[in-house]
Motif scaffolding. Structure first.
Motif, PDB file in Angstrom:
ATOM      1  N   ASP A   1      -0.708  -5.981   6.360  1.00 52.88           N
ATOM      2  CA  ASP A   1      -1.020  -5.434   5.040  1.00 52.88           C
ATOM      3  C   ASP A   1       0.196  -4.895   4.305  1.00 52.88           C
ATOM      4  N   GLY A   2       1.340  -4.893   4.961  1.00 48.59           N
ATOM      5  CA  GLY A   2       2.524  -4.351   4.317  1.00 48.59           C
ATOM      6  C   GLY A   2       2.621  -2.841   4.383  1.00 48.59           C
ATOM      7  N   GLU A   3       1.703  -2.200   5.120  1.00 51.28           N
ATOM      8  CA  GLU A   3       1.864  -0.750   5.319  1.00 51.28           C
ATOM      9  C   GLU A   3       3.120  -0.522   6.160  1.00 51.28           C
ATOM     10  N   LEU A   4       3.342  -1.435   7.097  1.00 49.96           N
ATOM     11  CA  LEU A   4       4.565  -1.395   7.892  1.00 49.96           C
ATOM     12  C   LEU A   4       5.374  -2.663   7.606  1.00 49.96           C
ATOM     13  N   PHE A   5       6.701  -2.532   7.726  1.00 48.23           N
ATOM     14  CA  PHE A   5       7.555  -3.713   7.650  1.00 48.23           C
ATOM     15  C   PHE A   5       8.030  -4.102   9.043  1.00 48.23           C
ATOM     16  N   ILE A   6       8.015  -3.128   9.948  1.00 44.28           N
ATOM     17  CA  ILE A   6       8.509  -3.367  11.306  1.00 44.28           C
ATOM     18  C   ILE A   6       7.451  -2.900  12.296  1.00 44.28           C
ATOM     19  N   SER A   7       7.174  -3.744  13.279  1.00 44.07           N
ATOM     20  CA  SER A   7       6.243  -3.360  14.332  1.00 44.07           C
ATOM     21  C   SER A   7       6.861  -3.757  15.669  1.00 44.07           C
ATOM     22  N   LEU A   8       6.151  -3.462  16.756  1.00 41.99           N
ATOM     23  CA  LEU A   8       6.721  -3.827  18.046  1.00 41.99           C
ATOM     24  C   LEU A   8       5.668  -4.428  18.953  1.00 41.99           C
ATOM     25  N   SER A   9       6.138  -5.115  19.971  1.00 43.63           N
ATOM     26  CA  SER A   9       5.214  -5.769  20.892  1.00 43.63           C
ATOM     27  C   SER A   9       5.877  -5.908  22.256  1.00 43.63           C
TER      28      SER A   9
ATOM     29  N   PRO B   1       0.816  -1.212   0.000  1.00 42.53           N
ATOM     30  CA  PRO B   1       0.000   0.000   0.000  1.00 42.53           C
ATOM     31  C   PRO B   1       0.852   1.266   0.000  1.00 42.53           C
ATOM     32  N   PRO B   2       0.447   2.299  -0.735  1.00 43.61           N
ATOM     33  CA  PRO B   2       1.202   3.551  -0.744  1.00 43.61           C
ATOM     34  C   PRO B   2       1.144   4.218   0.632  1.00 43.61           C
ATOM     35  N   ASP B   3       2.151   5.021   0.923  1.00 43.66           N
ATOM     36  CA  ASP B   3       2.239   5.674   2.231  1.00 43.66           C
ATOM     37  C   ASP B   3       1.487   7.005   2.175  1.00 43.66           C
ATOM     38  N   TRP B   4       0.176   6.942   2.011  1.00 44.96           N
ATOM     39  CA  TRP B   4      -0.630   8.157   1.898  1.00 44.96           C
ATOM     40  C   TRP B   4      -1.404   8.408   3.163  1.00 44.96           C
ATOM     41  N   LEU B   5      -1.473   9.663   3.544  1.00 45.16           N
ATOM     42  CA  LEU B   5      -2.205  10.020   4.759  1.00 45.16           C
ATOM     43  C   LEU B   5      -3.662  10.298   4.390  1.00 45.16           C
ATOM     44  N   ILE B   6      -4.541   9.321   4.616  1.00 39.14           N
ATOM     45  CA  ILE B   6      -5.967   9.523   4.321  1.00 39.14           C
ATOM     46  C   ILE B   6      -6.768   9.468   5.624  1.00 39.14           C
ATOM     47  N   VAL B   7      -6.781   8.295   6.233  1.00 43.21           N
ATOM     48  CA  VAL B   7      -7.460   8.168   7.530  1.00 43.21           C
ATOM     49  C   VAL B   7      -6.565   8.805   8.593  1.00 43.21           C
ATOM     50  N   ASN B   8      -7.169   9.355   9.632  1.00 40.70           N
ATOM     51  CA  ASN B   8      -6.429  10.004  10.723  1.00 40.70           C
ATOM     52  C   ASN B   8      -5.611  11.203  10.249  1.00 40.70           C
ATOM     53  N   ASP B   9      -6.083  11.908   9.237  1.00 39.95           N
ATOM     54  CA  ASP B   9      -5.338  13.054   8.726  1.00 39.95           C
ATOM     55  C   ASP B   9      -5.307  14.185   9.752  1.00 39.95           C
ATOM     56  N   ASN B  10      -4.305  15.055   9.600  1.00 37.16           N
ATOM     57  CA  ASN B  10      -4.061  16.080  10.617  1.00 37.16           C
ATOM     58  C   ASN B  10      -5.109  17.172  10.680  1.00 37.16           C
TER      59      ASN B  10
ATOM     60  N   PHE C   1      -3.295  -7.193   2.072  1.00 35.00           N
ATOM     61  CA  PHE C   1      -3.198  -6.362   0.880  1.00 35.00           C
ATOM     62  C   PHE C   1      -2.364  -7.102  -0.149  1.00 35.00           C
ATOM     63  N   PRO C   2      -2.650  -7.102  -1.426  1.00 34.28           N
ATOM     64  CA  PRO C   2      -3.734  -6.414  -2.137  1.00 34.28           C
ATOM     65  C   PRO C   2      -4.914  -7.325  -2.479  1.00 34.28           C
ATOM     66  N   ASP C   3      -5.128  -8.403  -1.686  1.00 34.98           N
ATOM     67  CA  ASP C   3      -6.233  -9.315  -2.000  1.00 34.98           C
ATOM     68  C   ASP C   3      -7.566  -8.608  -1.819  1.00 34.98           C
ATOM     69  N   LEU C   4      -8.418  -8.723  -2.815  1.00 35.83           N
ATOM     70  CA  LEU C   4      -9.719  -8.068  -2.758  1.00 35.83           C
ATOM     71  C   LEU C   4     -10.610  -8.771  -1.740  1.00 35.83           C
ATOM     72  N   LEU C   5     -10.413 -10.090  -1.640  1.00 35.33           N
ATOM     73  CA  LEU C   5     -11.190 -10.881  -0.678  1.00 35.33           C
ATOM     74  C   LEU C   5     -10.221 -11.724   0.144  1.00 35.33           C
ATOM     75  N   PRO C   6     -10.662 -12.197   1.295  1.00 35.38           N
ATOM     76  CA  PRO C   6      -9.763 -12.986   2.141  1.00 35.38           C
ATOM     77  C   PRO C   6      -9.237 -14.207   1.405  1.00 35.38           C
ATOM     78  N   THR C   7      -8.002 -14.595   1.717  1.00 35.93           N
ATOM     79  CA  THR C   7      -7.452 -15.796   1.117  1.00 35.93           C
ATOM     80  C   THR C   7      -7.871 -17.024   1.906  1.00 35.93           C
ATOM     81  N   ARG C   8      -8.173 -16.805   3.197  1.00 39.30           N
ATOM     82  CA  ARG C   8      -8.710 -17.923   3.988  1.00 39.30           C
ATOM     83  C   ARG C   8      -9.919 -17.423   4.754  1.00 39.30           C
ATOM     84  N   TRP C   9     -10.967 -18.239   4.727  1.00 43.19           N
ATOM     85  CA  TRP C   9     -12.219 -17.873   5.369  1.00 43.19           C
ATOM     86  C   TRP C   9     -12.412 -18.696   6.636  1.00 43.19           C
ATOM     87  N   SER C  10     -13.285 -18.226   7.494  1.00 43.60           N
ATOM     88  CA  SER C  10     -13.497 -18.983   8.716  1.00 43.60           C
ATOM     89  C   SER C  10     -14.794 -18.564   9.392  1.00 43.60           C
ATOM     90  N   PHE C  11     -15.404 -19.522  10.058  1.00 48.08           N
ATOM     91  CA  PHE C  11     -16.593 -19.210  10.850  1.00 48.08           C
ATOM     92  C   PHE C  11     -16.215 -18.952  12.304  1.00 48.08           C
TER      93      PHE C  11
END
Lengths: 580, 435
Positions: B299-307, A145-154, A350-360
């Motif tokens: 999601d690959g937004e981060l490559f490094i995280s902490l715990s 994913p690109p490093d864009w500031l969308i959610v939580n913007d200043n 990311f970038p899967d449009l849908l989950p690769t594994r599903w579960s109940f």
């Protein structure tokens, strides 16, 4: 004094006493319980001296000013945005083919809890979100994913947008209910017969009449946007956060002296709200003054040549209003679908449009854990909505019996009912908690129902008032003539005739109760779990898969009640055609 | 419909819930069960022998506590954001129900600070008994706040039989909670150590210290962040950076000297000023918490995280929350570590039941189950050499998770700085980056 007058008086006094003991006094106690600590008085932690220290400390905090700026900005933007948009949509779409569709979609849109919407919406618009996944990696070329500031913007723009989307349906609902009192069709016809366009007629004749009923809802949204915590946590900026979030943080900081700072900030928030409301009132007065001449001056009918461009602009406006509706509906639908998919996912990257594994598993787990919270939520919601509905009917019945002259003297009741809605929740809940603890009433179902009732009542009242007061009481008199009893006539004629709006008002109340976070947190003492408390707890853990399940439950409960509110009247009166 | 019927309905539900939860099969295999039961039977038979012979006053007191605790309901307030942990608590609750007839109800909270605030409200309302919280999960600043304001019950851990098994010698953080003396006011529950997680598919080499983190980010701009302070993990990251960068490390074990603070922390701010532009969203916003960072790592937004849990990555891989390419690493000079505890508040209603539960949480059975990466993977507070041979062997048999470091790889555990540093660092950080 006639018998009837005396009855009215008794009615009025008992309503007054009820609202005094269950609404006014507790809230005043709650406010005092916040203001005293704000002034440095909280004996249990050893603060016995009144001082300005907490206030000074609050203003010295590095984030305070920018936080306030953010809160004010997003509040004004969101409230005005939602208000203007809603009025514009009503004007454009009234009597259009989509009008019915708009009316029907209000229920589901309003049933979506703010928090559930926020969680889903954040996932839709984030750089690693659904929209981006739709075009990745093929179209966008993004493997990560690109490093864009969308959610939580200043600038708290994403928060404001979400608020606008969530508040438009509320304003439209309020406008609808205000319109029942006016004869909009006839009014527009009057305008049209004098050569005014639909829009001119609306702006000059309809809107000014509507506005007096929209003023309080406007202030309520102002108050809500200023003090919302759960939504800002998900979508708002992080450093600094909005003022309400900051206050909540202070209230919950390990350093107990910060409670005093929190209390003084909560009091400041109330002052800010008062200032905002005052400001908007002044703006309203100025606009009224300025526009009075324009309103009554009249415009001669447009010339033919202008009509062409008029038509064109009307097509554009139609297109825009439909797009706006589409954006609101689509974003809500996408947000809820995203939650649905997350709730069944096991692995989804990311970038899967849908989950690769599903579960109940997420749902199975929730089935085990959520029985108690769901039942609590349903009980509290049903009880508080029922109480609020009964109270609303009592008040409205009383108000409807007053003649025009007296009607003004019943406005204080409306004021009291609105009171809890206009106050920022965070500005008095700390004090209410202290009061309930002192009375050994915290963590009890009854206190929980009561505190929800406080916030449910205004919405029940609001959504019912216009229809109820517009009811032609001559039907009631006719009924009384035939049944020889005002009571019987009330139950057999008035209530059935108003059954649809009553059911809808109940559903609105229920939905409001389900979404209450701070009141449940402060009054429930953690012993009464509700679905919203669970959702926020899960959201603070941020495992989207679990949060999604909880958020969906938070949505499904009110949806069921909305559906019932629509179908039960239809089913009940299936044989009475005139009722539909 | 009266309120009374509502109450009744709710009570009935609670009973149903309890009986239902008993019926759920435990995740322990029969074999494992035997392993747990053996030492337990031994212990209980020893106790009963002693009961016949001369019981010491301490043993008698514990017997009294067990007696009092019977049929009590303990409201255990704990951070409820992790389902893995909630499942573990439910498991533990079932055990004490079976063994001691104590009912434990988990009250999920989003922040332990909320509980402190609730207790404070109860205290200011003069409620000195019958409180709404019987036991709470706590450490660090919250503990200090409770201690300073008299929100804790009298010292009690010395009376818990399993406390003798705690490794107080080699795990000093069980005695000093963020340098605040514990004074037997809270029972050690688990150990935590700051670790970093990275996605090996996207990053060839993990950084080895704060300075090399900068170098790594030069080539992977925007792929690391830490939660905004005062979030716990955010504060921990900044403290870790300070420990690595400050010249005179001895200052950290002492209270902050306001006059010198700016000067001695200068290297930290210089570092963060360099780091932030290389961070996620260029450091203009921050993740809400470490859990959100886990999603971002996924999601690959981060490559490094902490715990703060060395088993976190393994656990998340098992749960499909993270891909199997995620690995754990620590900085070469060691990383911060601490202990988390459970405490009984001053006005607990079911204090005896709470103590019985606290004692159970420290038992080898509970600690072993907790340390299992398939369950929670939280490191034990117990000393191996104080355990029975059977328990010791069971601990040794625990398989490390796919991304867990062994004890030697985890390296040195650095002690938390004096608690006054937290507040000072937070406000200085906010003045710079959250204005």
């Amino acid at each position: 004094m006639t018998y009837n007058r005396r009855l009215q008086l008794i009615f009025g006094v008992s309503i007054g006493l009820l609202s005094l003991f269950f609404i006014v006094l507790p809230i005043v106690a709650g406010l005092l319980g916040t203001w005293l600590p704000a002034l440095g008085y909280l004996p249990s932690v050893g603060y016995n001296q009144y001082s300005w220290q907490p206030t000074i400390e609050m203003f010295n905090h590095p984030s305070t000013w920018s936080s306030i700026r953010l809160s004010l900005g997003s509040t004004v933007l969101a409230t005005c945005g939602a208000f203007v948009m809603s009025q514009w949509l009503c004007m454009q779409l009234y009597r259009s083919r989509s009008w019915l569709w708009v009316k029907h979609s209000l229920g589901p849109l309003l049933a979506i809890p703010h928090l559930a919407f926020a969680i889903g919406f954040a996932f839709v618009i984030a750089p690693s979100g659904w929209l981006m996944r739709l075009i990745s990696p093929q179209l966008s070329g993004f493997d990560i994913p690109p490093d864009w500031l969308i959610v939580n913007d200043n600038y708290a723009l994403s928060l404001s947008v979400a608020l606008v989307i969530k508040e438009i349906p509320f304003f439209v609902l309020m406008t609808l209910s205000a319109m029942t009192k006016l004869n909009v069709d006839k009014t527009l016809q009057v305008a049209a017969s004098l050569g005014y366009t639909h829009n001119q007629g609306w702006i000059k004749l309809v809107f000014p009449q509507l506005f007096s009923s929209l003023r309080l809802p406007f202030y309520a949204v102002l108050s809500y946007s200023l003090s919302v915590v759960d939504l800002s946590i998900v979508l708002g900026p992080a450093a600094p956060s909005t003022f309400a979030v900051l206050i909540n943080e202070w209230f919950n900081q390990p350093d107990l002296s910060m409670r005093l700072v929190g209390a003084s900030a909560a009091s400041l928030l109330l002052l800010l709200l008062v200032a905002l409301i005052g400001l908007f009132y002044v703006v309203e007065v100025l606009i009224t003054k300025h526009c009075r001449d324009w309103l009554v001056a009249g415009v001669t009918a447009k010339k033919e040549s202008k009509k062409e461009s008029e038509k064109e602009s009307r097509v554009v406006a139609k297109f825009l209003s439909h797009s706006a509706i589409l954006v609101i509906a689509a974003s809500s639908l996408l947000a809820m679908s995203a939650l649905m998919v997350w709730s069944f996912s096991r692995q989804w990257r990311f970038p899967d449009l849908l989950p690769t594994r599903w579960s109940f598993k997420n749902w199975q787990r929730s089935a085990e854990q959520l029985i108690d919270p769901l039942i609590n939520t349903a009980l509290i919601g049903l009880a508080s909505a029922l109480l609020a509905l009964v109270m609303s009917v009592i008040i409205l019945q009383w108000q409807s019996q007053q003649n025009k002259k007296q009607a003004k003297s019943t406005h204080w009741v409306t004021g009291i009912v609105y009171f809890p809605l206009l106050l920022p929740q965070i500005s008095f809940l700390f004090g209410i908690q202290i009061m309930l603890v002192a009375l050994h009433l915290e963590g009890q179902l009854s206190s929980m129902i009561w505190v929800h009732f406080l916030f449910v009542l205004p919405y029940c009242y609001l959504s019912l008032a216009k229809v109820y007061l517009a009811f032609d009481d001559r039907y009631l008199q006719l009924g009384a003539m035939l049944s020889q009893s005002l009571w019987r006539s009330f139950w057999k004629v008035k209530i059935p005739m108003l059954f649809k709006p009553l059911a809808f008002s109940f559903a609105v109340g229920f939905a409001v109760s389900v979404s209450q976070y701070l009141p449940s947190l402060y009054v429930g003492a953690g012993r009464i779990e509700t679905i919203t408390l669970e959702s926020v707890a899960a959201a603070s853990g941020s495992d989207l898969r679990v949060s999604a399940v909880f958020a969906i439950w938070q949505f499904v409960l009110p949806l069921i009640v909305y559906a019932l509110a629509i179908f039960i009247p239809q089913w009940c009166f299936a044989k009475r055609k005139a009722m539909n | 419909m009266s309120l009374f019927t509502l109450f009744c309905a709710n009570k009935k539900m609670n009973k149903k819930q309890v009986s239902r939860s008993v019926a759920i099969p435990t995740p322990i295999t029969p074999k494992a069960k035997k392993r747990y039961l053996k030492p337990l039977l031994l212990v209980s038979s020893l106790l009963s022998v002693n009961a016949l012979a001369n019981t010491t006053p301490a043993q008698q007191a514990w017997q009294d506590t067990l007696e009092q605790a019977k049929n009590q309901t303990v409201y255990f307030n704990a951070w409820g954001g992790s389902e893995t942990i909630n499942d573990y608590i439910r498991w533990a609750a079932k055990q004490v129900k079976q063994q001691h007839q104590v009912t434990v109800k988990l009250v999920k909270v989003s922040d332990a600070g909320n509980v402190v605030s609730k207790l404070l409200a109860e205290k200011s309302a003069g409620r000195t008994s019958d409180g709404s919280v019987d036991l709470m999960w706590v450490n660090g600043e919250n503990f200090k706040a409770m201690k300073d304001n008299g929100l804790l019950a009298k010292a009690y851990t010395q009376n818990l039989p399993n406390y003798t098994l705690v490794d107080t010698e080699n795990k000093p953080s069980t005695l000093y909670d963020f340098t605040t003396p514990v004074d037997n006011l809270e029972a050690p529950w688990g150990m935590a150590q700051l670790v970093f997680m990275y996605d090996a598919d996207r990053l060839d080499k993990a950084p080895t210290d704060m300075t090399s983190l900068l170098g790594t980010l030069e080539n992977a701009k925007g792929r690391f962040s830490y939660p905004a302070l005062p979030n716990f993990h955010g504060t921990t990251f900044v403290k870790q950076a300070l420990i690595e960068l400050i010249e005179d490390k001895s200052l950290l074990s002492k209270p902050v000297v306001a006059e010198d603070f700016a000067k001695v922390t200068e290297p930290l701010w210089q570092y963060l000023d360099k780091l932030h532009p290389l961070m996620w969203r260029s450091g203009r916003t921050f993740p809400k918490n470490a859990q959100q960072m886990k999603n971002l790592l996924n999601d690959g937004e981060l490559f490094i995280s902490l715990s703060f849990n060395p088993n976190d990555a393994s656990n998340a891989i098992i749960n499909d929350e993270l891909p199997s390419s995620v690995k754990t690493y620590v900085h070469k000079g060691g990383t911060l570590g601490n202990t988390h505890f459970v405490a009984v508040p001053f006005n607990a209603k079911a204090a005896a039941g709470a103590k019985v539960f606290a004692n159970f949480l420290m038992s080898p059975q509970a600690q072993l189950h907790k340390a299992d990466p398939n369950v929670w993977g939280d490191p034990t507070v117990l000393a191996m050499d104080k355990l029975s041979a059977v328990d010791k062997a069971s601990f040794a048999q625990l398989k490390l998770g796919p991304a867990t470091l062994n004890a030697s790889e985890l390296g040195k555990v650095l002690l938390e700085p004096h608690s006054s540093w937290v507040r000072a660092l937070e406000s200085a950080w906010q003045a710079r980056y959250a204005k």
